[in-house]
Structures are given as structure tokens and as C-alpha cells.
Design an enzyme around this catalytic site. Structure first.
Site: not given
Ligand SMILES: NC(=O)C1=CN([C@@H]2O[C@H](COP(=O)(O)OP(=O)(O)OC[C@H]3O[C@@H](n4cnc5c(N)ncnc54)[C@H](O)[C@@H]3O)[C@@H](O)[C@H]2O)C=CC1
Ligand SMILES: Nc1nc(=O)c2c([nH]1)NC[C@@H]1CN(c3ccc(C(=O)N[C@@H](CCC(=O)O)C(=O)O)cc3)CN21
Length: 298
Positions: A16, A48, A128
Site C-alpha cells: 500500500e 490510499t 462502506a
Molecule cells: N483512507 C484509506 O485509504 C483507509 C481508511 N481506513 C479506515 O477505516 C475506517 C472505517 O472505514 P470502513 O471500515 O470502510 O467503515 P465501515 O463503514 O465498514 O465501518 C464503520 C463503523 O460502522 C459500523 N458499521 C459498518 N456497517 C454498518 C452497518 N451496515 N450498520 C451498522 N453499523 C455499521 C462498523 O462496525 C464500524 O464501527 C475509517 O477510519 C477509514 O478511514 C482503512 C483503510 C484504508
Molecule cells: N483509520 C485508518 N485510516 C487510514 O487511512 C488507514 C487505516 N486506518 N488503516 C490502514 C491504513 C494505514 N494508513 C495510514 C496510516 C498512517 C499514515 C500516516 O501518515 N502515519 C504517520 C506518518 C508515518 C510515516 O510517515 O512513517 C502520521 O504522521 O500520522 C497514513 C496512512 C491508511 N489506512
């Protein structure tokens, strides 16, 4: 190619990356990152989208370069909590135009410090699972969708059971495989897989591994991700806090050890949160080349 097709044949190794963070929006450094990661021959690289609630942009461009310039399968993250349906349609159409077949479909983080504001708003997406449904309605099966899952339970869920039920809804709404949140204790991963299988979640669950390289960023990231730090690891970090090279060695070897254990126990795939530091991934691979090859041997 859809990652779901790949997962029918093998356990995957993936990385990633995030769009480089700078005021000018200059993403040129990502090309070096991708070129270095490419040497490790990954099955796919994900990008991301608004990670940690940061600003969005550049995900399509980078996912497109991974696929079209470097011929590596790419996965674009897409989060929906701050998006309108129109925004999502625009993003998905752009992905289609660039031949990107895979989306990690997420609710996403609230922008830093704005959680209360968003909770009080009338949003077009809340979970999601709703995003999965919306993409399926508008684009049929043309994208392979995946989702995030939480070995230590999502921070906003009341308990493990509720989170697991929510995960089932997300899979039923279209997630074809899952990638775990960061964890430093493999027993959380094994519990999630075991309990998920019991309630009929039978899609592959890839283990998300983040090598620790720096004490401060570990603490910030663990807070963002809601993962605990085992006593043994926290003692190492406290001891070597001011020794950056020792911290790297610890992070690389800790991650390698986690991966060896996961492969030994038949993991569906290893997804490394590279934090755009390809040399760390290379050092992990350098430590366990033979074990990594075993990933696809019976
Ligand atoms: N920006 C990125 O690239 C990445 C972000 N994440 C982070 O993961 C976190 C949440 O994202 P997701 O897992 O996609 O959220 P999600 O929508 O699957 O879940 C979020 C919350 O809502 C609850 N929930 C989910 N679906 C539900 C439903 N249908 N009814 C009732 N409750 C429900 C879950 O238990 C959880 O507490 C965020 O903090 C997100 O930013 C994780 C990996 C990468
Ligand atoms: N809540 C959540 N949000 C996310 O965006 C997320 C997750 N979980 N879990 C899986 C991955 C991990 N991701 C991440 C995690 C940390 C940073 C980050 O910027 N961390 C540090 C810097 C670390 C470094 O550069 O070594 C920071 O300053 O917060 C970015 C994406 C994106 N994804």
C-alpha cells in the site's frame, strides 16, 4: 484484472502506498517508490484516498500509473463519508477510463477534528456497505470491490460481535475480499478469521502489516488505527526510542516475524503498509525470501 480472480489461484503479496504529502501536489516521488516496490514482484499495489482524513486527490492518477505504466495490478481506495453520490460517480468513471478494475471501498476517516460536524450532517453515505451497494447499482460487477476489517474491533463499534455483523453486511453488499487494519499481535487476526468463518464470511482475509520504523509515527498511527502495542514491542520501542537505525531493525524483524507466523498458519495474503518506504519492504523480503516463496506451496 480483478484481484478476486487472482485470489482464487494464490495467496497474494501486496503493498500500500499513499499520494505523497506536500503543498505543491507534486507526486513525482511516488514513481521511485513504485519502481523500487516493483522489484519485489507484488501481486498488486493499493493507493490510499484521503488516508487518516487527509485531503483527497491523486489516487486515480497513481493507481493508473501502477497499472498502465508499470503493468502491476492496482487497487484504488475510495472513501465515502465526505462524498456525494455525484463525487463517487465521477471517481468511478475516472477509474474505469484508466482501466483500474479494483476498488477498496471504505467509509473513510472523518477529517481531523471534524467528526462532530459530520455526525450532525445529513450525509449521502454512512457506511462502506452503502458505498458497495451504490457502486454495484451503477457499475454492476465491472469493479472488484474489497473492504477493511478490524482484528481489534473498529473504534466506533460497541463490541466484537456488532463489528462482525457489520462486516457480514459489507461482504453481502459486495466486498469480494478483505484487508485487515494494522495489528501487532497475530492472535487478533486468527480470532477474526475464525469467528468470521463461523458466521459465513468466506471471502479471503488479507493480513495488513505495518513495519514500525519510527517511534513517534508508530504512536500516531496506532491511535489513528485503534490498534494496541504488545508489551514486548513497546519495551523495545522505549529502549531504542533515540536510535533510529535500531528502531528500523526492530520494525523490519518484528514485521518479518509476524509474516512468518501468518504464512505458517495459512494466511490468505500479506498486505504491507509500506508508508512509501520501499527500502523497508525490501529489507523484510531480504530477510525471509524462502518463507515468502512458501506462501503458495501446499
Ligand atoms: N483512507 C484509506 O485509504 C483507509 C481508511 N481506513 C479506515 O477505516 C475506517 C472505517 O472505514 P470502513 O471500515 O470502510 O467503515 P465501515 O463503514 O465498514 O465501518 C464503520 C463503523 O460502522 C459500523 N458499521 C459498518 N456497517 C454498518 C452497518 N451496515 N450498520 C451498522 N453499523 C455499521 C462498523 O462496525 C464500524 O464501527 C475509517 O477510519 C477509514 O478511514 C482503512 C483503510 C484504508
Ligand atoms: N483509520 C485508518 N485510516 C487510514 O487511512 C488507514 C487505516 N486506518 N488503516 C490502514 C491504513 C494505514 N494508513 C495510514 C496510516 C498512517 C499514515 C500516516 O501518515 N502515519 C504517520 C506518518 C508515518 C510515516 O510517515 O512513517 C502520521 O504522521 O500520522 C497514513 C496512512 C491508511 N489506512
Amino acid at each position: 484484472m480483478k484481484i478476486s480472480e487472482l485470489l482464487k489461484e494464490k495467496a497474494t503479496i501486496s503493498f500500500e502506498v499513499f499520494p505523497p504529502k506536500n503543498k505543491e501536489g507534486d507526486i513525482s516521488s511516488i514513481y521511485y517508490t513504485i519502481e523500487e516496490l516493483a522489484k519485489l514482484d507484488p501481486d498488486f499495489i493499493s493507493v490510499t484516498y484521503g488516508a487518516g482524513g487527509s485531503s483527497k486527490g491523486k489516487t486515480v492518477e497513481i493507481a493508473s500509473a501502477i497499472k498502465n505504466k508499470y503493468q502491476i495490478e492496482s487497487v484504488a481506495h475510495l472513501s465515502c463519508i465526505t462524498s456525494t453520490k455525484e463525487d463517487i460517480l465521477t471517481e468511478c468513471r475516472a477509474l474505469k477510463e484508466h482501466n483500474v478494475d479494483n476498488i477498496l471501498s471504505l467509509r473513510g476517516d472523518y477529517p481531523a477534528g471534524e467528526e462532530e460536524k459530520y455526525r450532525g450532517m445529513d450525509l449521502e453515505f454512512h457506511y462502506a456497505s452503502e458505498l458497495n451497494g451504490f457502486i454495484r447499482e451503477n457499475f454492476g460487477d465491472s469493479f472488484c470491490l474489497s473492504g477493511a476489517c478490524y482484528p481489534e474491533v473498529h473504534q466506533e463499534a460497541d463490541c466484537f460481535r456488532d463489528d462482525l455483523e457489520a462486516l457480514k453486511k459489507k461482504v453481502d453488499a459486495g466486498a469480494e475480499y478483505l484487508i485487515t487494519q494494522i495489528f501487532f499481535d497475530n492472535s487478533y487476526y486468527y480470532r477474526l478469521v475464525k469467528e468470521a468463518r463461523k458466521i459465513g464470511i468466506d471471502v479471503p482475509i488479507l493480513a495488513g502489516i505495518m513495519p514500525v520504523t519510527n517511534a513517534k509515527s508508530l504512536l500516531r498511527t496506532a491511535k489513528l488505527c485503534g490498534c494496541s502495542i504488545p508489551f514486548q514491542l513497546s519495551t523495545m520501542i522505549e529502549t531504542y526510542y533515540n536510535y533510529p537505525e535500531a528502531m528500523k531493525e526492530i520494525g523490519i524483524n518484528y514485521a518479518a516475524h509476524q509474516i512468518i507466523d501468518l504464512i505458517t498458519n495459512g494466511v490468505d495474503g500479506i498486505h504491507i503498509y509500506t508508508m512509501n518506504k520501499p527500502e523497508i519492504a525490501q529489507r523484510i523480503f531480504g530477510n525471509i525470501p524462502t518463507v515468502l516463496k512458501e506462501l503458495n506451496h501446499d
